[in-house]
Design a protein around this motif. Structure first.
Motif, PDB file in Angstrom:
ATOM      1  N   VAL A 211       0.855  -1.188   0.000  1.00 28.68           N
ATOM      2  CA  VAL A 211       0.000   0.000   0.000  1.00 28.68           C
ATOM      3  C   VAL A 211       0.890   1.236   0.000  1.00 28.68           C
ATOM      4  O   VAL A 211       1.714   1.406   0.905  1.00 28.68           O
ATOM      5  CB  VAL A 211      -0.935   0.036   1.228  1.00 28.68           C
ATOM      6  N   ALA A 212       0.743   2.091  -0.999  1.00 22.94           N
ATOM      7  CA  ALA A 212       1.477   3.353  -1.026  1.00 22.94           C
ATOM      8  C   ALA A 212       0.708   4.403  -0.236  1.00 22.94           C
ATOM      9  O   ALA A 212      -0.521   4.479  -0.314  1.00 22.94           O
ATOM     10  CB  ALA A 212       1.678   3.824  -2.460  1.00 22.94           C
ATOM     11  N   ASP A 213       1.432   5.195   0.535  1.00 22.25           N
ATOM     12  CA  ASP A 213       0.821   6.268   1.316  1.00 22.25           C
ATOM     13  C   ASP A 213       0.918   7.565   0.525  1.00 22.25           C
ATOM     14  O   ASP A 213       2.019   8.020   0.182  1.00 22.25           O
ATOM     15  CB  ASP A 213       1.534   6.408   2.667  1.00 22.25           C
ATOM     16  N   GLU A 214      -0.233   8.168   0.224  1.00 27.75           N
ATOM     17  CA  GLU A 214      -0.256   9.401  -0.557  1.00 27.75           C
ATOM     18  C   GLU A 214       0.383  10.571   0.183  1.00 27.75           C
ATOM     19  O   GLU A 214       0.789  11.546  -0.445  1.00 27.75           O
ATOM     20  CB  GLU A 214      -1.708   9.763  -0.900  1.00 27.75           C
ATOM     21  N   THR A 215       0.497  10.486   1.503  1.00 28.13           N
ATOM     22  CA  THR A 215       1.021  11.620   2.269  1.00 28.13           C
ATOM     23  C   THR A 215       2.539  11.724   2.206  1.00 28.13           C
ATOM     24  O   THR A 215       3.089  12.814   2.302  1.00 28.13           O
ATOM     25  CB  THR A 215       0.586  11.543   3.740  1.00 28.13           C
ATOM     26  N   ASP A 216       3.241  10.598   2.053  1.00 32.34           N
ATOM     27  CA  ASP A 216       4.709  10.659   2.020  1.00 32.34           C
ATOM     28  C   ASP A 216       5.327   9.898   0.843  1.00 32.34           C
ATOM     29  O   ASP A 216       6.550   9.887   0.678  1.00 32.34           O
ATOM     30  CB  ASP A 216       5.319  10.168   3.333  1.00 32.34           C
ATOM     31  N   GLY A 217       4.508   9.249   0.006  1.00 33.47           N
ATOM     32  CA  GLY A 217       5.026   8.562  -1.165  1.00 33.47           C
ATOM     33  C   GLY A 217       5.775   7.274  -0.882  1.00 33.47           C
ATOM     34  O   GLY A 217       6.393   6.710  -1.789  1.00 33.47           O
ATOM     35  N   ARG A 218       5.692   6.768   0.345  1.00 35.68           N
ATOM     36  CA  ARG A 218       6.399   5.530   0.683  1.00 35.68           C
ATOM     37  C   ARG A 218       5.431   4.348   0.681  1.00 35.68           C
ATOM     38  O   ARG A 218       4.258   4.486   1.038  1.00 35.68           O
ATOM     39  CB  ARG A 218       7.077   5.639   2.054  1.00 35.68           C
ATOM     40  N   ILE A 219       5.942   3.184   0.315  1.00 30.74           N
ATOM     41  CA  ILE A 219       5.135   1.968   0.249  1.00 30.74           C
ATOM     42  C   ILE A 219       5.273   1.201   1.555  1.00 30.74           C
ATOM     43  O   ILE A 219       6.380   0.982   2.043  1.00 30.74           O
ATOM     44  CB  ILE A 219       5.589   1.081  -0.924  1.00 30.74           C
ATOM     45  N   ARG A 220       4.126   0.801   2.117  1.00 29.48           N
ATOM     46  CA  ARG A 220       4.115  -0.089   3.272  1.00 29.48           C
ATOM     47  C   ARG A 220       3.793  -1.500   2.804  1.00 29.48           C
ATOM     48  O   ARG A 220       3.057  -1.693   1.833  1.00 29.48           O
ATOM     49  CB  ARG A 220       3.050   0.337   4.278  1.00 29.48           C
ATOM     50  N   LEU A 221       4.320  -2.481   3.509  1.00 29.75           N
ATOM     51  CA  LEU A 221       4.018  -3.881   3.255  1.00 29.75           C
ATOM     52  C   LEU A 221       3.260  -4.460   4.436  1.00 29.75           C
ATOM     53  O   LEU A 221       3.515  -4.099   5.588  1.00 29.75           O
ATOM     54  CB  LEU A 221       5.305  -4.684   3.031  1.00 29.75           C
ATOM     55  N   ILE A 222       2.330  -5.347   4.124  1.00 30.47           N
ATOM     56  CA  ILE A 222       1.595  -6.083   5.151  1.00 30.47           C
ATOM     57  C   ILE A 222       1.675  -7.555   4.784  1.00 30.47           C
ATOM     58  O   ILE A 222       1.333  -7.935   3.654  1.00 30.47           O
ATOM     59  CB  ILE A 222       0.120  -5.642   5.220  1.00 30.47           C
ATOM     60  N   ALA A 223       2.152  -8.381   5.703  1.00 31.41           N
ATOM     61  CA  ALA A 223       2.196  -9.819   5.451  1.00 31.41           C
ATOM     62  C   ALA A 223       0.802 -10.317   5.119  1.00 31.41           C
ATOM     63  O   ALA A 223      -0.179  -9.928   5.757  1.00 31.41           O
ATOM     64  CB  ALA A 223       2.749 -10.547   6.672  1.00 31.41           C
ATOM     65  N   ARG A 224       0.697 -11.180   4.128  1.00 31.91           N
ATOM     66  CA  ARG A 224      -0.625 -11.618   3.661  1.00 31.91           C
ATOM     67  C   ARG A 224      -1.422 -12.289   4.778  1.00 31.91           C
ATOM     68  O   ARG A 224      -2.634 -12.069   4.900  1.00 31.91           O
ATOM     69  CB  ARG A 224      -0.458 -12.571   2.478  1.00 31.91           C
TER      70      ARG A 224
END
Length: 328
Positions: A304-317
């Motif tokens: 999931v990319a965060d529109e506020t800082d442009g960084r991508i977060r990952l979440i284990a499935r």
């Protein structure tokens, strides 16, 4: 370095964050388990996974930068390659593609400046992305986006959206010629324009500013439809349940919908994990069932990319699946 933070499930089947107070029961709760490093970028337009089936922890996450070009990250969250170039809308990956019997992972993106689908080959030893020699792929009408429909032995299928109501399905294959072949297999009209699409659960999903959210068959028949709008879609099966994930680029939550009926399961908020920031404003999203190694990522990931800082977060499935579980 990227940290894994798999949280225990609560009695209600949701995940509780160790970084803050108990969740608001109006939301399904998710916890970030990884984050990509900060790079100089205006933001992320699309995300795709390029897993490595031979060495799971060597897979990459690709991000189309809003100002143009593609960034590659490794599973540790480090930026390993930046390819400057066209501004791309939508990304589709074919990690299992083979050219002349040799592995040649491909990445596709819709270039609105040239009105073509661009193709890039991944050289894992660099790693490096280079332009791939492919026959032109251009829709009937101005191009809007592209998404992957799936891979088979020796081919990959793409859905190409126009900025009107036309959608096309193209098959990319190695037929022995100088260029990778691209063959138009299907063209159909939708009731209204769509701007983003995703495939999963045996269906195609699409959304546009006027037509809501739709589930399509591969021949273009509308099988389900609901109100709403998404700038990005991702689909997959979580704990045996077909799920559609949506972001609209403005809310602080993701919409989680049933992959068959499109009924809302719930709105999900992404909290902080252990030393991992949550997501304030979800943008581009993607999911994969491919393993990225380790205990946390064996069964796949959600990005999931965060529109506020442009960084991508990952979440284990598995963490994501537990977080969106609801008791009927």
């Amino acid at each position: 370095m990227l940290l894994a933070a798999c949280e225990p499930a609560s009695e209600t089947g949701t995940v509780e964050s160790a970084a803050g107070p108990a969740r608001d029961d109006s939301y399904l709760e998710l916890v970030s388990t990884g984050v990509m490093e900060t790079i100089e970028s205006e933001g992320v337009a699309a995300v795709a996974f390029l897993p490595d089936p031979s060495t799971s922890w060597s897979g990459f996450i690709a991000a189309a930068a809003e100002e143009g070009g593609i960034d590659l990250f490794d599973i540790e969250g480090e930026s390993v390659h930046r390819m400057t170039g066209s501004r791309l809308w939508g990304l589709a990956a074919a990690p299992g593609f083979q050219l002349r019997g040799e592995s040649l992972p491909l990445l596709f993106g819709a270039d609105r400046d040239t009105n073509l689908v661009r193709a890039y080959a991944l050289l894992r030893t660099g790693p490096e992305l280079i332009e791939a020699p492919i026959q032109p792929i251009g829709p009937q009408g101005d191009i809007a986006s592209v998404c992957g429909l799936g891979e088979g032995i020796g081919y990959v299928d793409l859905m190409v959206l126009s900025r009107g109501t036309t959608a096309e399905i193209w098959r990319i294959a190695d037929d022995g010629g100088d260029l990778i072949s691209a063959t138009l297999r299907e063209r159909f009209e939708l009731p209204s324009p769509v701007r983003t699409c995703a495939a999963g659960n045996g269906s195609i999903y699409a959304s546009g500013p006027a037509g809501g959210i739709i589930r399509l068959s591969v021949d273009g028949r509308i099988e389900a439809q609901t109100d709403g709008y998404a700038i990005s879609l991702a689909a997959g099966e979580f704990l045996g349940r077909p799920v559609l994930i949506l972001s609209n680029g403005t809310n602080n939550t993701l919409e989680i919908r049933d992959g068959r009926t499109l009924e809302l399961i719930g709105d999900a908020i992404i909290r902080d994990g252990f030393s991992i920031p949550g997501v304030d404003q979800p943008g581009a999203i993607a999911t994969t069932e491919s393993s990225y190694g380790g205990t946390a990522y064996q069964s796949g990931l959600v990005a999931v990319a965060d529109e506020t800082d442009g960084r991508i977060r990952l979440i284990a499935r598995e963490t994501f699946a537990r977080g969106i579980t609801v008791i009927d």
